[in-house]
Design a protein around this motif. Structure first.
Motif, PDB file in Angstrom:
ATOM      1  N   ALA A  27       0.830  -1.206   0.000  1.00 15.10           N
ATOM      2  CA  ALA A  27       0.000   0.000   0.000  1.00 15.10           C
ATOM      3  C   ALA A  27       0.866   1.258   0.000  1.00 15.10           C
ATOM      4  O   ALA A  27       0.535   2.258  -0.658  1.00 15.10           O
ATOM      5  CB  ALA A  27      -0.934  -0.009   1.221  1.00 15.10           C
ATOM      6  N   GLU A  28       1.975   1.232   0.722  1.00 14.80           N
ATOM      7  CA  GLU A  28       2.869   2.400   0.735  1.00 14.80           C
ATOM      8  C   GLU A  28       3.519   2.600  -0.628  1.00 14.80           C
ATOM      9  O   GLU A  28       3.652   3.744  -1.098  1.00 14.80           O
ATOM     10  CB  GLU A  28       3.939   2.210   1.817  1.00 14.80           C
ATOM     11  CG  GLU A  28       4.905   3.364   1.955  1.00 14.80           C
ATOM     12  CD  GLU A  28       4.221   4.641   2.415  1.00 14.80           C
ATOM     13  OE1 GLU A  28       4.810   5.727   2.220  1.00 14.80           O
ATOM     14  OE2 GLU A  28       3.105   4.554   2.962  1.00 14.80           O
ATOM     15  N   ASP A  29       3.931   1.496  -1.274  1.00 14.39           N
ATOM     16  CA  ASP A  29       4.512   1.615  -2.618  1.00 14.39           C
ATOM     17  C   ASP A  29       3.502   2.220  -3.592  1.00 14.39           C
ATOM     18  O   ASP A  29       3.849   3.104  -4.384  1.00 14.39           O
ATOM     19  CB  ASP A  29       4.958   0.247  -3.126  1.00 14.39           C
ATOM     20  CG  ASP A  29       6.102  -0.329  -2.304  1.00 14.39           C
ATOM     21  OD1 ASP A  29       6.806   0.458  -1.645  1.00 14.39           O
ATOM     22  OD2 ASP A  29       6.276  -1.571  -2.311  1.00 14.39           O
ATOM     23  N   GLU A  30       2.274   1.761  -3.524  1.00 11.24           N
ATOM     24  CA  GLU A  30       1.264   2.285  -4.446  1.00 11.24           C
ATOM     25  C   GLU A  30       0.962   3.751  -4.164  1.00 11.24           C
ATOM     26  O   GLU A  30       0.742   4.532  -5.092  1.00 11.24           O
ATOM     27  CB  GLU A  30      -0.011   1.442  -4.330  1.00 11.24           C
ATOM     28  CG  GLU A  30      -1.061   1.802  -5.367  1.00 11.24           C
ATOM     29  CD  GLU A  30      -2.175   0.778  -5.428  1.00 11.24           C
ATOM     30  OE1 GLU A  30      -3.138   1.012  -6.196  1.00 11.24           O
ATOM     31  OE2 GLU A  30      -2.071  -0.250  -4.730  1.00 11.24           O
ATOM     32  N   ARG A  31       0.964   4.138  -2.912  1.00 10.21           N
ATOM     33  CA  ARG A  31       0.718   5.543  -2.582  1.00 10.21           C
ATOM     34  C   ARG A  31       1.818   6.435  -3.138  1.00 10.21           C
ATOM     35  O   ARG A  31       1.548   7.505  -3.696  1.00 10.21           O
ATOM     36  CB  ARG A  31       0.618   5.709  -1.069  1.00 10.21           C
ATOM     37  CG  ARG A  31       0.229   7.111  -0.619  1.00 10.21           C
ATOM     38  CD  ARG A  31       0.061   7.157   0.886  1.00 10.21           C
ATOM     39  NE  ARG A  31       1.350   7.049   1.577  1.00 10.21           N
ATOM     40  CZ  ARG A  31       2.120   8.103   1.870  1.00 10.21           C
ATOM     41  NH1 ARG A  31       1.737   9.332   1.537  1.00 10.21           N
ATOM     42  NH2 ARG A  31       3.251   7.929   2.506  1.00 10.21           N
ATOM     43  N   VAL A  32       3.068   5.984  -3.044  1.00  5.69           N
ATOM     44  CA  VAL A  32       4.178   6.783  -3.566  1.00  5.69           C
ATOM     45  C   VAL A  32       4.137   6.835  -5.097  1.00  5.69           C
ATOM     46  O   VAL A  32       4.339   7.898  -5.702  1.00  5.69           O
ATOM     47  CB  VAL A  32       5.520   6.195  -3.071  1.00  5.69           C
ATOM     48  CG1 VAL A  32       6.685   6.888  -3.765  1.00  5.69           C
ATOM     49  CG2 VAL A  32       5.642   6.344  -1.565  1.00  5.69           C
ATOM     50  N   LEU A  33       3.860   5.703  -5.730  1.00 13.20           N
ATOM     51  CA  LEU A  33       3.812   5.690  -7.193  1.00 13.20           C
ATOM     52  C   LEU A  33       2.697   6.597  -7.718  1.00 13.20           C
ATOM     53  O   LEU A  33       2.880   7.321  -8.710  1.00 13.20           O
ATOM     54  CB  LEU A  33       3.599   4.255  -7.693  1.00 13.20           C
ATOM     55  CG  LEU A  33       4.780   3.296  -7.529  1.00 13.20           C
ATOM     56  CD1 LEU A  33       4.385   1.889  -7.947  1.00 13.20           C
ATOM     57  CD2 LEU A  33       5.974   3.768  -8.346  1.00 13.20           C
ATOM     58  N   ARG A  34       1.545   6.575  -7.061  1.00 16.76           N
ATOM     59  CA  ARG A  34       0.453   7.434  -7.490  1.00 16.76           C
ATOM     60  C   ARG A  34       0.799   8.911  -7.285  1.00 16.76           C
ATOM     61  O   ARG A  34       0.485   9.755  -8.143  1.00 16.76           O
ATOM     62  CB  ARG A  34      -0.825   7.084  -6.730  1.00 16.76           C
ATOM     63  CG  ARG A  34      -1.430   5.750  -7.137  1.00 16.76           C
ATOM     64  CD  ARG A  34      -2.656   5.422  -6.293  1.00 16.76           C
ATOM     65  NE  ARG A  34      -3.297   4.179  -6.712  1.00 16.76           N
ATOM     66  CZ  ARG A  34      -4.238   4.088  -7.640  1.00 16.76           C
ATOM     67  NH1 ARG A  34      -4.685   5.202  -8.236  1.00 16.76           N
ATOM     68  NH2 ARG A  34      -4.761   2.918  -7.973  1.00 16.76           N
ATOM     69  N   ALA A  35       1.445   9.218  -6.208  1.00 21.16           N
ATOM     70  CA  ALA A  35       1.795  10.615  -5.939  1.00 21.16           C
ATOM     71  C   ALA A  35       2.818  11.124  -6.945  1.00 21.16           C
ATOM     72  O   ALA A  35       2.685  12.233  -7.488  1.00 21.16           O
ATOM     73  CB  ALA A  35       2.322  10.753  -4.512  1.00 21.16           C
ATOM     74  N   VAL A  36       3.849  10.331  -7.208  1.00 16.14           N
ATOM     75  CA  VAL A  36       4.878  10.748  -8.170  1.00 16.14           C
ATOM     76  C   VAL A  36       4.280  10.851  -9.572  1.00 16.14           C
ATOM     77  O   VAL A  36       4.563  11.807 -10.319  1.00 16.14           O
ATOM     78  CB  VAL A  36       6.061   9.765  -8.141  1.00 16.14           C
ATOM     79  CG1 VAL A  36       7.074  10.106  -9.222  1.00 16.14           C
ATOM     80  CG2 VAL A  36       6.729   9.785  -6.773  1.00 16.14           C
TER      81      VAL A  36
END
Length: 539
Positions: A27-36
């Motif tokens: 979930a943290e990886d997906e949050r960072v990828l979406r933000a970037v």
């Protein structure tokens, strides 16, 4: 009959792209990828707007100014990738506008020709006839004015350098107004729209560690991303980088990719999200060195396989160096219905079967038609033949050629492109019936494959007819012998061979004619005047 273009060997691919899946994304990886992706996508949208506003006034100075402005908001490498993507997208829209202008011009020419003919005038094979009723003539005259207005607007945009581009896709944008027909909710559409506008890509750079400084992948498959300055607080490693939990691997060309990154050679990466499957993917691409194209004569050395492209299958036939068909016809079916991913997979599987069969036969080249339906699928040209227009529009000519060239290069096979004129007609005329047997059912498409292969090998499509029934001379019909390209034609003179030509001439006739002295004496004043020798009278 129009002049036929000469066959040529298609150049090999200039780049390679492989894709791997990012499994078990947290979930943290997906949050960072979406933000970037969302942050860099906003920068890309604003930069594309500026690039389109520049139009034909774009210069190196304006490009540098745009890059400096993006560098302050992200980094120099991300700014370079965004500006390059904007320039490429503008150039693609420019080429699409030129193709649209050519299509409008072709439709206008057809309408003007048909409107100039009397009502009910019959057409020919080369040009359409007049319209069938006065009402249809009136409707087509209105359409002509509409196309002329569209052409004037398109030409004006071309001259000013104005293009119309939608980041995320125009089709997806129009789907927002037809959610019920598309079977989507507003939330599902919004997710696709945002994912299509993200920017998670970075160009490679030779000399840097593992060939890319922004998106770095180690030989073990560990992925780390250099975050933009406003998102540096999301980093979980040093130097403002975020390392993803999953590792990526490339089953196809993985060894070649590993060799490049270990040598610190440039590799470009792109991360994207498949909203239909709910999966994250990473695509790696790099350029290949320019390889010299195989000469045409070398490609013909072991014969060729002629391939006729159809709406539901490839019809292929193997030919030897003399243009003679060998063995049985080979067909590779595929289904072009469904989604774009399904159609692409069907074409890829059919090409794989075709290439494996070509390797087993031992040929060195595959011959295909150089098809281009850009001006052939308008309703002005084909009228009410809507099914035929849909048929030729569904043929994947562009993707087919690109994929075939790239896949054939891996099998050391050359691709020979030939002129598609009259291949189906002449193939069915000269090859379909002679090769049909009780155990072999020849179709028109199989015969077209033979015609394509013969044209690629430098032979005429027409085959020799059957020999005479009473002797072996050319008195009645042509010979059946398959001649080489440089040999005299069937109507040409045959070489002088000493010895008897027919049974009525004695065996020593050639020698007698060669040693016999002529009784004719040619005069000096004219070759047409002759003088007879003195007659001797005995006592």
């Amino acid at each position: 009959m129009r002049e036929l273009a000469a066959p040529f060997v298609v150049p090999g691919p200039s780049g390679v792209a492989v894709r791997g899946r990012l499994k078990h994304v947290t979930a943290e990886d997906e949050r960072v990828l979406r933000a970037v992706g969302a942050y860099q996508g906003g920068l890309a949208s604003r930069d594309l707007k500026v690039r389109c506003a520049d139009g034909l006034d774009h210069r190196a100075e304006t490009w540098a100014a745009r890059k400096r402005g993006l560098t302050t908001a992200s980094s120099s490498r991300i700014a370079g990738a965004i500006t390059k993507a904007s320039h490429d997208q503008w150039a693609l829209a420019r080429r699409s506008l030129a193709a649209h202008i050519r299509t409008l011009e072709a439709g206008i020419r057809t309408l003007r020709h048909r409107l100039s003919l009397p009502i009910g005038a019959k057409g020919t094979k080369r040009a359409a006839g007049g319209y069938r009723s006065r009402g249809e003539w009136f409707q087509k005259s209105r359409r002509l004015k509409c196309l002329e207005d569209r052409l004037a607007a398109a030409v004006a945009d071309w001259r000013t350098g104005q293009v119309r581009v939608v980041r995320g896709g125009k089709r997806l944008l129009n789907t927002r107004h037809h959610l019920a027909e598309a079977g989507l909710t507003e939330a599902e559409w919004r997710q696709r729209w945002e994912a299509g506008r993200w920017f998670l890509a970075a160009d490679g750079e030779s000399g840097k560690r593992y060939g890319n400084e922004t998106i770095r992948i180690t030989p073990g498959g560990q992925v780390s991303i250099k975050l933009p300055a406003p998102l540096a607080h999301l980093a979980n490693t040093t130097h403002g980088r975020y390392t993803l939990t999953p590792r990526v691997g490339f089953a196809h060309r993985g060894v070649e990719w590993a060799d490049r990154i270990e040598a610190n050679r440039a590799v470009a990466y792109r991360i994207h999200y498949d909203t239909g499957r709910g999966r994250w993917y990473l695509t790696a691409s790099w350029q290949r060195p320019v390889v010299r194209t195989l000469p045409l004569e070398a490609a013909r050395a072991e014969g060729a396989i002629g391939v006729d492209t159809n709406a539901d299958h490839f019809a292929a036939y193997r030919l030897d160096t003399h243009g003679n068909p060998v063995g049985e016809p080979h067909r590779c079916p595929y289904d072009l219905s469904g989604t774009a991913a399904h159609r692409d997979a069907q074409v890829r599987h059919a090409l794989t079967r075709l290439l494996h069969w070509a390797r087993r036969t031992g040929v060195t080249a595959i011959a295909i038609e150089d098809l281009d339906f850009s001006a052939e699928k308008t309703r002005e040209k084909h009228g009410r033949r809507k099914g035929f227009r849909q048929l030729i529009s569904g043929l994947p000519t562009g993707k087919l050629k690109a994929r075939l060239v790239s896949m054939a290069a891996e099998h050391d096979l050359a691709i020979i492109a030939v002129d598609p004129a009259y291949t189906s007609r002449w193939g069915g005329q000269h090859w379909q019936k002679p090769l049909t047997t009780p155990r072999r059912k020849m179709s028109r498409h199989d015969a077209a494959g033979i015609a394509i292969g013969r044209r690629a090998l430098g032979h005429p499509i027409r085959r020799r007819t059957t020999p005479p029934s009473h002797d072996r001379s050319d008195r009645v019909r042509h010979r059946t012998v398959q001649a080489a390209p440089g040999a005299p034609g069937c109507e040409g003179p045959r070489p002088r061979i000493p010895g008897p030509r027919t049974r009525s001439v004695p065996p020593d006739a050639a020698r007698t004619r060669a040693t016999r002295t002529s009784n004719t004496v040619w005069g000096v004043r004219s070759e047409q005047e002759w003088v007879q020798g003195t007659l001797l009278f005995g006592d």
